[in-house]
Write a protein that holds these residues in place. Sequence first.
Motif, PDB file in Angstrom:
ATOM      1  N   MET A  47     -22.485  37.191 -63.821  1.00  0.00           N
ATOM      2  CA  MET A  47     -22.935  37.260 -62.427  1.00  0.00           C
ATOM      3  C   MET A  47     -22.616  35.947 -61.699  1.00  0.00           C
ATOM      4  SD  MET A  47     -24.701  39.808 -61.230  1.00  0.00           S
ATOM      5  CE  MET A  47     -24.978  40.063 -59.506  1.00  0.00           C
ATOM      6  N   ASN A  48     -22.809  34.851 -62.389  1.00  0.00           N
ATOM      7  CA  ASN A  48     -22.518  33.547 -61.806  1.00  0.00           C
ATOM      8  C   ASN A  48     -21.022  33.377 -61.580  1.00  0.00           C
ATOM      9  OD1 ASN A  48     -24.795  32.117 -61.258  1.00  0.00           O
ATOM     10  ND2 ASN A  48     -24.343  30.456 -62.677  1.00  0.00           N
ATOM     11  N   PHE A  49     -20.266  33.836 -62.548  1.00  0.00           N
ATOM     12  CA  PHE A  49     -18.810  33.758 -62.432  1.00  0.00           C
ATOM     13  C   PHE A  49     -18.355  34.566 -61.208  1.00  0.00           C
ATOM     14  CE2 PHE A  49     -14.471  35.008 -63.289  1.00  0.00           C
ATOM     15  CZ  PHE A  49     -13.907  33.833 -63.718  1.00  0.00           C
ATOM     16  N   CYS A  93     -26.808  27.467 -64.315  1.00  0.00           N
ATOM     17  CA  CYS A  93     -27.632  28.459 -65.008  1.00  0.00           C
ATOM     18  C   CYS A  93     -28.920  27.807 -65.491  1.00  0.00           C
ATOM     19  CB  CYS A  93     -26.832  28.976 -66.205  1.00  0.00           C
ATOM     20  SG  CYS A  93     -27.766  30.055 -67.284  1.00  0.00           S
ATOM     21  N   SER A  94     -30.011  28.552 -65.440  1.00  0.00           N
ATOM     22  CA  SER A  94     -31.313  28.023 -65.864  1.00  0.00           C
ATOM     23  C   SER A  94     -31.892  28.769 -67.040  1.00  0.00           C
ATOM     24  CB  SER A  94     -32.330  28.157 -64.719  1.00  0.00           C
ATOM     25  OG  SER A  94     -32.032  27.267 -63.699  1.00  0.00           O
ATOM     26  N   ILE A  95     -31.139  29.673 -67.620  1.00  0.00           N
ATOM     27  CA  ILE A  95     -31.760  30.626 -68.533  1.00  0.00           C
ATOM     28  C   ILE A  95     -32.378  29.963 -69.752  1.00  0.00           C
ATOM     29  CG2 ILE A  95     -29.779  31.366 -69.947  1.00  0.00           C
ATOM     30  CD1 ILE A  95     -31.135  34.249 -68.745  1.00  0.00           C
ATOM     31  N   TYR A 122     -21.236  27.843 -64.788  1.00  0.00           N
ATOM     32  CA  TYR A 122     -21.970  27.963 -66.052  1.00  0.00           C
ATOM     33  C   TYR A 122     -22.760  29.263 -66.009  1.00  0.00           C
ATOM     34  CZ  TYR A 122     -20.893  23.058 -66.790  1.00  0.00           C
ATOM     35  OH  TYR A 122     -20.230  21.884 -66.975  1.00  0.00           O
ATOM     36  N   GLY A 123     -23.107  29.787 -67.189  1.00  0.00           N
ATOM     37  CA  GLY A 123     -24.033  30.919 -67.216  1.00  0.00           C
ATOM     38  C   GLY A 123     -23.367  32.260 -67.374  1.00  0.00           C
ATOM     39  N   CYS A 124     -23.971  33.245 -66.718  1.00  0.00           N
ATOM     40  CA  CYS A 124     -23.611  34.639 -66.972  1.00  0.00           C
ATOM     41  C   CYS A 124     -22.432  35.095 -66.108  1.00  0.00           C
ATOM     42  CB  CYS A 124     -24.816  35.515 -66.659  1.00  0.00           C
ATOM     43  SG  CYS A 124     -25.337  35.402 -64.942  1.00  0.00           S
ATOM     44  N   CYS A 159     -38.322  35.319 -68.987  1.00  0.00           N
ATOM     45  CA  CYS A 159     -37.111  35.173 -68.174  1.00  0.00           C
ATOM     46  C   CYS A 159     -37.328  34.514 -66.814  1.00  0.00           C
ATOM     47  CB  CYS A 159     -36.471  36.544 -67.978  1.00  0.00           C
ATOM     48  SG  CYS A 159     -34.850  36.397 -67.248  1.00  0.00           S
ATOM     49  N   VAL A 160     -36.439  33.600 -66.507  1.00  0.00           N
ATOM     50  CA  VAL A 160     -36.538  32.816 -65.280  1.00  0.00           C
ATOM     51  C   VAL A 160     -35.816  33.514 -64.113  1.00  0.00           C
ATOM     52  CG1 VAL A 160     -34.418  31.418 -65.564  1.00  0.00           C
ATOM     53  CG2 VAL A 160     -36.453  30.363 -64.580  1.00  0.00           C
ATOM     54  N   VAL A 161     -35.012  34.527 -64.431  1.00  0.00           N
ATOM     55  CA  VAL A 161     -34.140  35.130 -63.405  1.00  0.00           C
ATOM     56  C   VAL A 161     -34.874  35.637 -62.157  1.00  0.00           C
ATOM     57  CG1 VAL A 161     -32.466  36.981 -62.947  1.00  0.00           C
ATOM     58  CG2 VAL A 161     -32.273  35.616 -65.004  1.00  0.00           C
ATOM     59  N   PRO A 162     -36.011  36.347 -62.304  1.00  0.00           N
ATOM     60  CA  PRO A 162     -36.678  36.809 -61.080  1.00  0.00           C
ATOM     61  C   PRO A 162     -37.046  35.652 -60.141  1.00  0.00           C
ATOM     62  CG  PRO A 162     -37.609  37.882 -63.004  1.00  0.00           C
ATOM     63  CD  PRO A 162     -36.694  36.812 -63.520  1.00  0.00           C
ATOM     64  N   PHE A 163     -37.223  34.451 -60.710  1.00  0.00           N
ATOM     65  CA  PHE A 163     -37.582  33.300 -59.872  1.00  0.00           C
ATOM     66  C   PHE A 163     -36.354  32.646 -59.257  1.00  0.00           C
ATOM     67  CE2 PHE A 163     -40.624  33.863 -63.269  1.00  0.00           C
ATOM     68  CZ  PHE A 163     -41.797  34.024 -62.542  1.00  0.00           C
ATOM     69  N   THR A 164     -35.216  32.782 -59.923  1.00  0.00           N
ATOM     70  CA  THR A 164     -34.026  32.099 -59.406  1.00  0.00           C
ATOM     71  C   THR A 164     -33.140  33.022 -58.577  1.00  0.00           C
ATOM     72  OG1 THR A 164     -32.763  32.579 -61.411  1.00  0.00           O
ATOM     73  CG2 THR A 164     -33.929  30.477 -61.343  1.00  0.00           C
ATOM     74  N   ARG A 165     -33.231  34.316 -58.828  1.00  0.00           N
ATOM     75  CA  ARG A 165     -32.335  35.231 -58.111  1.00  0.00           C
ATOM     76  C   ARG A 165     -33.074  36.237 -57.235  1.00  0.00           C
ATOM     77  NH1 ARG A 165     -26.970  35.831 -58.919  1.00  0.00           N
ATOM     78  NH2 ARG A 165     -26.051  34.167 -60.107  1.00  0.00           N
ATOM     79  N   GLY A 166     -34.387  36.137 -57.224  1.00  0.00           N
ATOM     80  CA  GLY A 166     -35.149  36.907 -56.245  1.00  0.00           C
ATOM     81  C   GLY A 166     -35.222  38.398 -56.522  1.00  0.00           C
TER      82      GLY A 166
HETATM   83 FE1  SF4 Z   1     -27.164  34.147 -64.785  1.00  0.00          FE
HETATM   84 FE2  SF4 Z   1     -29.737  34.125 -65.439  1.00  0.00          FE
HETATM   85 FE3  SF4 Z   1     -28.271  32.006 -65.923  1.00  0.00          FE
HETATM   86 FE4  SF4 Z   1     -28.946  32.657 -63.447  1.00  0.00          FE
HETATM   87  S1  SF4 Z   1     -30.345  32.056 -65.070  1.00  0.00           S
HETATM   88  S2  SF4 Z   1     -26.909  32.062 -64.166  1.00  0.00           S
HETATM   89  S3  SF4 Z   1     -28.893  34.878 -63.556  1.00  0.00           S
HETATM   90  S4  SF4 Z   1     -28.027  33.981 -66.860  1.00  0.00           S
END
Ligand code: SF4
Length: 486
Positions: free
Chosen positions: A45-47, A79-81, A41-43, A195-202
Amino acid sequence: MREGDRNIDEARQGEAIQIESTVLNHSEVGVKSKKLFLESYGCAMNFSDSEIIASIMSDAGYSTTKDETEADLILINTCSIREKAEERVRNRLKGFKRYKRKNRDLVVGMLGCMAERLKENLLEQEQLVDLVVGPDAYRDLPSLVKKVNGGQKAVNVLLSREETYAEISPVRLDSAGVTAFVSIMRGCDNMCSFCVVPFTRGRERSRDPQSIVSESLDLFNRGYREVTLLGQNVDSYKWNLDIKGNVKDPSQPVVRFAELLEMVAEVNPELRVRFSTSHPKDMTDEVLHAMSRHENLCKYIHLPVQSGSSSMLKRMNRGYTREWYLGRIAAIKQILPGCELSTDIITGFCGETEEEHQETMTLLKEVGFIMAYNFKYSERPKTLAERKYKDDVPEEVKGARLSEVILHQRRYASELTQKMVGKVYRVLVEGVSKKSEDKFFGRTTHNTVIVFDKGDLKPCDYVNVRALKCTTVTLIGEVTTDKADA
Ligand code: SF4
Ligand code: 5AD
């Protein structure tokens, strides 16, 4: 996966850049005893991460299957976005409970951003999974799965400052063999307040440029004709520079994004190169000049603006104003005439007034995006916005603004597509059109989908196609020997 009209359909639903849910499949590598069902699921990058996961698990003796009922291991890359993305995953996991009742040895794991965000809570409170693994801990997957097989629950959500999975050769899950994602960096150091990304992807870290070039060359040699370089903020790619901008090793070259682009472009002129995502505050003229020097650097830039209002952008902590953004657009139009643009928009972010929303509407009109991915604001735990601002725009206002954005954007996109009719484009053939078995679809350098008769062509070929007519954002054309206009 990248077929035809996906983008506009999703844009209509306000969910575009997110690849909704992709059941990954690829040819099995050798005879493996265990079966992995991997869903993403998600972006993008996840794929791309899922291709690394498939590689790690293949080395551990697992082959992927499309059939969830025959799996020994189910991994969901999450994905948590937005809240909706998480809800969808929860429902999916609840559905897997029936397989667990039938097969007590079945292991179900949650990977990715949601795993990182919810950590052990997923095991303790929700009891939906046996295994929780964050985006920087995939190398540990085989030993964690073993632990679960031994009767324990397993978690690794450690974030890393170094991990880039640089030398892992991804298992290509796009069976068409034409286009591939190549990850160039991980994490994000921007603190956009929504945006949650800095917390989930460091923290942000860049991958060794040589490994990026080698991977791209290997793809080219295997017949691929397009790579998309991926990162949360590709413009801040840097190699051999520390955070303060000092050179780490004077005997080695410094590589920024513009140089990296040229290195990949030089792999082969027949390899098209795209990239995502750019950040308006960091996109340099050097990148634009590099794009103008190489025909195979595709003339399409995804430049998320989020809002057309400077006061909103300030609350969003984006680091630029409306004027700055328009300045970047002017630079693109000057250095790369004919380059097409796409963007992301959030409607109904904290405190958004009608005037601020109208500034987004005028910006859309002024710039003319061929595509916009539009989202209603969804408050995410821990973010700056959650701590600092009230999520005070009523749901129906968020929705009405989203509809207004989509409606107008569709018209602008359609006008731009209509302007392409009559011209000849160099097109990379990607595969059979969804709507018609006897037609192929491909893309122009501008990422516009064009459909044409198959003839003697095959995927991975380049062909000149004259655009004869169009639907909203798709061109319909005929193959020609005439010289391409673009
Ligand atoms: Fe991608 Fe952001 Fe979703 Fe994580 S939260 S899967 S980085 S879109
Ligand atoms: N709510 C809605 N949309 C969001 N995005 C990121 N965070 C949120 C959020 N909390 C959108 C942004 C980003 C895209 C990938 O997702 O537009 O560019």
